[in-house]
Scaffold this motif. Structure first.
Motif, PDB file in Angstrom:
ATOM      1  N   GLU A  78       9.252  13.092  -2.122  1.00  0.00           N
ATOM      2  CA  GLU A  78       8.920  12.794  -3.279  1.00  0.00           C
ATOM      3  C   GLU A  78       8.421  14.455  -4.138  1.00  0.00           C
ATOM      4  O   GLU A  78       7.752  14.175  -5.182  1.00  0.00           O
ATOM      5  N   ILE A  79       8.017  15.148  -3.855  1.00  0.00           N
ATOM      6  CA  ILE A  79       8.046  16.382  -3.484  1.00  0.00           C
ATOM      7  C   ILE A  79       8.703  17.678  -3.415  1.00  0.00           C
ATOM      8  O   ILE A  79       8.030  18.552  -2.740  1.00  0.00           O
ATOM      9  N   GLU A 125      -0.261  16.178 -12.512  1.00  0.00           N
ATOM     10  CA  GLU A 125       0.955  15.414 -12.383  1.00  0.00           C
ATOM     11  C   GLU A 125       1.188  14.943 -10.589  1.00  0.00           C
ATOM     12  O   GLU A 125       2.057  14.496 -10.155  1.00  0.00           O
ATOM     13  N   THR A 126       1.219  16.244 -10.444  1.00  0.00           N
ATOM     14  CA  THR A 126       0.698  16.791  -8.964  1.00  0.00           C
ATOM     15  C   THR A 126       0.058  16.008  -7.890  1.00  0.00           C
ATOM     16  O   THR A 126       0.740  15.547  -6.594  1.00  0.00           O
ATOM     17  N   LYS A 129       1.298  12.757  -6.780  1.00  0.00           N
ATOM     18  CA  LYS A 129       2.259  12.234  -5.733  1.00  0.00           C
ATOM     19  C   LYS A 129       1.910  12.210  -3.952  1.00  0.00           C
ATOM     20  O   LYS A 129       2.063  12.041  -3.063  1.00  0.00           O
ATOM     21  N   LEU A 132      -0.418   9.784  -3.078  1.00  0.00           N
ATOM     22  CA  LEU A 132       0.200   8.472  -2.603  1.00  0.00           C
ATOM     23  C   LEU A 132       1.022   8.144  -1.532  1.00  0.00           C
ATOM     24  O   LEU A 132       1.183   7.175  -0.103  1.00  0.00           O
ATOM     25  N   PHE A 133       1.748   9.659  -1.182  1.00  0.00           N
ATOM     26  CA  PHE A 133       2.155   9.501   0.086  1.00  0.00           C
ATOM     27  C   PHE A 133       1.316   9.473   1.115  1.00  0.00           C
ATOM     28  O   PHE A 133       1.578   8.817   2.334  1.00  0.00           O
TER      29      PHE A 133
END
Length: 146
Positions: A78-79, A125-126, A129, A132-133
């Motif tokens: 994801e990242i 933006e980060t 993520k 959500l994770f």
């Protein structure tokens, strides 16, 4: 060079500007897991989005970090730029914590207003993520401390 007061005022202005430019309720400390919090970090030289693990009980610290390590490959999917640091030293307190973070790769200083906008966009933006994770694997992460 900035005085202590000027620096504090710029930091305050940075965070106020971020909040006004991107009003949103972030997860941050509301994970409902003691010592497990998401943070925005910014200082004179760098910025990052972080997951700090600093439970007061060392065994819980290790269990939470191990749980996250077991999810490392999934989080990297994801990242990809995420960094796992088992011995991150907090600058102000010199305390050692576990930090999982994504550094802002652009030019940044909280003292330079011209760098703020790119940093704000990086945050926006980060962090989602990361959030959500967390929501996807929250039950699994919680198992380590329940």
């Amino acid at each position: 060079m900035f005085s202590k007061e000027e620096s504090a005022q710029l930091r305050k202005e940075f965070w106020t500007s971020f909040g006004k430019s991107f009003p949103r309720k972030w997860l941050l400390y509301n994970t409902k897991i003691k010592g497990f919090a998401f943070k925005f970090q910014a200082d004179r030289k760098k910025a990052s989005v972080c997951l700090d693990i600093e439970h007061p009980e060392e065994i819980h610290n290790e269990l939470l970090y191990d749980q996250m390590l077991s999810l490392k490959v999934l989080l990297e999917t994801e990242i990809p730029e995420v960094i796992f640091d088992a011995t991150f030293e907090l600058e102000e307190s010199k305390k050692i914590i576990h930090r999982i973070y994504v550094p802002f790769e652009g030019k940044f200083s909280v003292h330079n207003k011209n760098t703020w906008r790119d940093c704000f966009e990086f945050y926006v933006e980060t962090m989602p993520k990361f959030e959500l994770f967390f929501y996807e694997y929250e039950d699994f992460i919680r198992q380590s401390v329940s």
